[in-house]
Design a protein around this motif. Structure first.
Motif, PDB file in Angstrom:
ATOM      1  N   THR A  10       0.863  -1.176   0.000  1.00 14.37           N
ATOM      2  CA  THR A  10       0.000   0.000   0.000  1.00 14.37           C
ATOM      3  C   THR A  10       0.897   1.223   0.000  1.00 14.37           C
ATOM      4  OG1 THR A  10      -0.118  -0.049   2.421  1.00 14.37           O
ATOM      5  CG2 THR A  10      -1.903  -1.127   1.208  1.00 14.37           C
ATOM      6  N   MET A  11       0.413   2.335  -0.526  1.00 13.03           N
ATOM      7  CA  MET A  11       1.223   3.536  -0.668  1.00 13.03           C
ATOM      8  C   MET A  11       1.880   3.925   0.655  1.00 13.03           C
ATOM      9  SD  MET A  11       0.439   7.434  -1.462  1.00 13.03           S
ATOM     10  CE  MET A  11       0.821   7.659   0.263  1.00 13.03           C
ATOM     11  N   PHE A  21       7.009   5.341  -8.667  1.00 10.55           N
ATOM     12  CA  PHE A  21       5.767   6.033  -9.015  1.00 10.55           C
ATOM     13  C   PHE A  21       6.067   7.420  -9.582  1.00 10.55           C
ATOM     14  CE2 PHE A  21       2.437   9.041  -7.922  1.00 10.55           C
ATOM     15  CZ  PHE A  21       1.300   8.422  -8.410  1.00 10.55           C
ATOM     16  N   SER A  53       0.920  -2.315  -8.281  1.00  9.12           N
ATOM     17  CA  SER A  53       0.361  -1.231  -7.476  1.00  9.12           C
ATOM     18  C   SER A  53       0.609   0.121  -8.133  1.00  9.12           C
ATOM     19  CB  SER A  53       0.976  -1.254  -6.067  1.00  9.12           C
ATOM     20  OG  SER A  53       0.575  -0.133  -5.316  1.00  9.12           O
ATOM     21  N   SER A  56      -1.460   0.422 -11.345  1.00  8.65           N
ATOM     22  CA  SER A  56      -2.869   0.636 -11.050  1.00  8.65           C
ATOM     23  C   SER A  56      -3.135   2.091 -10.696  1.00  8.65           C
ATOM     24  CB  SER A  56      -3.295  -0.281  -9.897  1.00  8.65           C
ATOM     25  OG  SER A  56      -4.637  -0.052  -9.526  1.00  8.65           O
ATOM     26  N   ARG A  57      -2.255   2.692  -9.930  1.00  7.40           N
ATOM     27  CA  ARG A  57      -2.435   4.083  -9.521  1.00  7.40           C
ATOM     28  C   ARG A  57      -2.260   5.055 -10.683  1.00  7.40           C
ATOM     29  NH1 ARG A  57       1.876   3.993  -4.869  1.00  7.40           N
ATOM     30  NH2 ARG A  57       1.585   6.266  -4.856  1.00  7.40           N
ATOM     31  N   CYS A 205       2.696  11.868  -4.544  1.00  2.66           N
ATOM     32  CA  CYS A 205       2.146  10.563  -4.205  1.00  2.66           C
ATOM     33  C   CYS A 205       0.956  10.668  -3.262  1.00  2.66           C
ATOM     34  CB  CYS A 205       3.221   9.678  -3.567  1.00  2.66           C
ATOM     35  SG  CYS A 205       4.638   9.423  -4.624  1.00  2.66           S
ATOM     36  N   LYS A 207      -2.318  10.348  -1.641  1.00  5.69           N
ATOM     37  CA  LYS A 207      -3.262   9.240  -1.780  1.00  5.69           C
ATOM     38  C   LYS A 207      -4.661   9.764  -2.028  1.00  5.69           C
ATOM     39  CE  LYS A 207      -4.625   4.970   0.498  1.00  5.69           C
ATOM     40  NZ  LYS A 207      -4.415   4.103   1.657  1.00  5.69           N
TER      41      LYS A 207
END
Length: 648
Positions: A10-11, A21, A53, A56-57, A205, A207
């Motif tokens: 998870t981030m 990222f 991950s 996906s983001r 980043c 969230k």
């Protein structure tokens, strides 16, 4: 720096994954046409999940074409294609920092193969046995790296598996002769090859929480929603549908939103959430609205809400409107504790199809593996394989590698169904021979099958396979169908039914004592005729008209027989109705009976059975889910059952 050490990611601000990222986000801004990222993950879920991950983001597709490939083959291919890489870290038995650091991959290949034979190491270093630095490869079109000076540092002097790294001190580039550019002619032009990305990690980043769906209990209560539920101690199923005979919504999104809300409220009543859900059967009235269904689905079921993994799922189109239902029908399998394990691969690879929706490919719970619906997709292209329904079936079976397979089959012509049946038999025969050669032949290779004919499947597929597998914790566990002493396990007779040889017509069962009871009961026209005539004194059963009309009274008789016959199997094998994970009852639309009417018939029969036997409780939600279909049966060539019961 690694800050998040769990397998799933998870981030986490400051983690090295966030650096990736930031970098990929910059690349995406500079080259908007980029839609995918390719990684070299071979066997490491830790690496794959982190790349997935980030992708996906950023709305990118993860490509992992090396995933699960044979490592010996990959090592040979890397050397053949001109990858010149040296060892910069060793950490395994048989690898010595003083001897092997700085050595080239092709030089050490024979030694790696020998270590695999002796100790079972991963020849591509997927277990952390070694790390490499690539100095030259076909992608380096202008120059190769030449290492001028380095030093060797020892991290561990362990006598069995010392750990050492090669630390570069000086290098230079050696230009290659002019060669043709490997960049496609239509590729990006005039883009700096090196760009320094300096951005605030926390800002870039940040969230974004998924939209929270407000649960409107007023709307849920206003609609005519129905619930069915089983009562198994460790896992149970809950079904929800709109029983709207007078008014059905014209909007799938609205109906599915209400049904998901109802399920969520029901889970909350028992202190459960979507995190407890193992499997979801999503039935919709129109497969052309598949994207709409997914958009609504992910508002409720997300990775953030399911820390142990999102549930597996099967999505099919059913004739819901024809039997007086709304446009969405949901069945969820719920675990009362968190011991599930999921397989959720989002990357496109040559190994198996990636998910085409927000769900896991498989979920393991209490020795039962529930696999998502498998289409005949070619894994690397994610396209349906050519060759028609039988080819799709073969590919779907290869994708699932399953033995115990209920089937969902799209509308097919008779000769196509025959080809499917032949292909299934050939596949099972082949798998039996493979397991026999390996000395692993068991009765589990005689599975039970259920074929269901439906109006539509995702991607306009002709066939979908939905496997359920028994996966014993201990490979040495007893696998044969050991039956208890039946001398003291005699089922009672109800509604005047007495044991007859024809009661086994259309019956399939797979029993593993105290573990599994899987039953398919097919009520064909022949069986239905015998059920009705059996109730009429003095009628000659040898001259029964198999095409009797199905009045309400005769359907009531069929419902009672189904309960009687299923109960007999449960009693004889030391199971109770409370052990049921699910009971699905399929009925064809050509019966011209509404879902509400048939549901009332079966509910009344269960109430009668409860009063006579005391083996089920009354006054609760029904224990069965009533599923409309175009047809169902135990064979691809015969899907014309009047009623089909699937008990697990």
């Amino acid at each position: 720096m690694v800050r998040h050490h769990n397998l799933g990611y998870t981030m986490t601000p400051g983690d090295e994954v966030e650096d990736m990222f930031i970098l990929l986000n910059e690349v995406k801004q500079q080259i908007p046409s980029i839609t995918a990222v390719s990684s070299g993950a071979i066997a490491s879920d830790y690496q794959r999940l982190r790349v997935e991950s980030v992708c996906s983001r950023l709305g990118l597709v993860s490509l992992a074409y090396l995933w699960k490939q044979d490592q010996s083959f990959l090592l040979e291919e890397m050397i053949k294609t001109g990858i010149f890489a040296i060892f910069v870290k060793v950490a395994a038995i048989g690898l010595d920092p003083s001897k092997h650091l700085g050595k080239e991959l092709s030089y050490l290949k024979p030694h790696l193969v020998k270590l695999k034979e002796l100790y079972g190491i991963n020849v591509c270093g997927e277990g952390g046995e070694y790390e490499t630095l690539t100095l030259d490869c076909p992608l380096f079109k202008n120059a190769r790296i030449v290492l001028d000076e380095f030093q060797i540092l020892l991290h561990s002097t362990n006598s069995i598996a010392p750990v050492g790294i090669l630390h570069p001190l000086a290098f230079h580039l050696e230009h290659k002769r002019e060669t043709g550019s490997i960049v496609a002619s239509n590729g990006p032009k005039d883009i700096d090859l090196v760009r320094d990305v300096q951005r605030d990690c926390l800002q870039r980043c940040e969230k974004h929480d998924p939209a929270v769906v407000a649960i409107d209990s007023t709307e849920v209560n206003r609609r005519k929603l129905q619930i069915s539920k089983t009562e198994k101690s460790d896992a149970f199923s809950v079904s929800c549908w709109l029983q709207d005979t007078c008014k059905t919504s014209a909007d799938l999104q609205e109906d599915l939103n209400v049904v998901l809300n109802k399920i969520e409220l029901h889970l909350m009543e028992f202190n459960f959430s979507w995190e407890n859900v193992l499997y979801i059967h999503l039935y919709i009235a129109d497969m052309s609205k598949f994207a709409v269904a997914n958009e609504t689905y992910v508002k409720f079921i997300t990775q953030d809400k399911c820390s142990f993994g999102v549930p597996s799922r099967s999505t099919i189109e059913l004739p819901l409107l024809q039997v007086g239902l709304g446009r969405a029908y949901l069945e969820v399998l719920v675990a009362k504790e968190q011991s599930k394990r999921v397989l959720h691969v989002q990357s496109i690879s040559c190994w198996a199809p990636s998910c085409i929706g927000p769900y896991s490919q498989a979920t393991l719970h209490k020795e039962v593996l529930h696999m998502a619906g498998q289409l005949g997709l070619d894994p690397p292209t994610m396209l349906l394989c050519s060759g028609g329904p039988s080819a799709e079936l073969e590919q779907a079976l290869e994708n699932s590698e399953a033995f115990s397979l209920p089937f969902t089959v799209h509308h097919l012509f008779r000769h196509q169904r025959e080809n499917i049946h032949e292909k299934q038999e050939a596949f099972l025969k082949k798998m039996k021979l493979v397991h026999l050669d390996c000395g692993n032949m068991t009765d589990m290779l005689n599975p039970v099958f259920l074929y269901v004919l439906v109006p539509g499947l995702p991607k306009s597929a002709s066939v979908e396979v939905k496997p359920i597998l028994y996966a014993a914790d201990n490979e040495a566990a007893e696998m044969d169908h050991v039956m208890p002493d039946q001398s003291t396990k005699v089922a009672q007779s109800y509604w005047g039914f007495q044991p007859e040889h024809w009661h086994d017509l259309g019956l399939q069962e797979c029993i593993i004592h105290s573990k599994i009871c899987a039953v398919i009961l097919s009520i064909t026209a022949e069986v239905a005729a015998r059920i009705y005539v059996d109730a009429a004194a003095g009628t000659n059963q040898e001259n029964v008209d198999a095409q009797i009309s199905l009045s309400k009274g005769r359907m009531e008789r069929i419902a009672r027989f189904c309960i009687y016959r299923l109960d007999k199997i449960l009693v004889e094998n030391c199971f109770a109705w409370d052990d049921a994970t699910n009971l699905r009852i399929y009925f064809p639309t050509n019966l011209r009976i509404s879902h509400e009417t048939l549901s009332l018939i079966f509910a009344t029969a269960f109430d009668e059975f409860a009063e006579m036997s005391g083996r089920v409780e009354t006054g609760k939600e029904p224990v069965f889910s009533l599923i409309p279909a175009l047809g169902a049966g135990k064979s691809a060539t015969s899907m014309d059952d009047i009623i089909t019961c699937e008990l697990f």
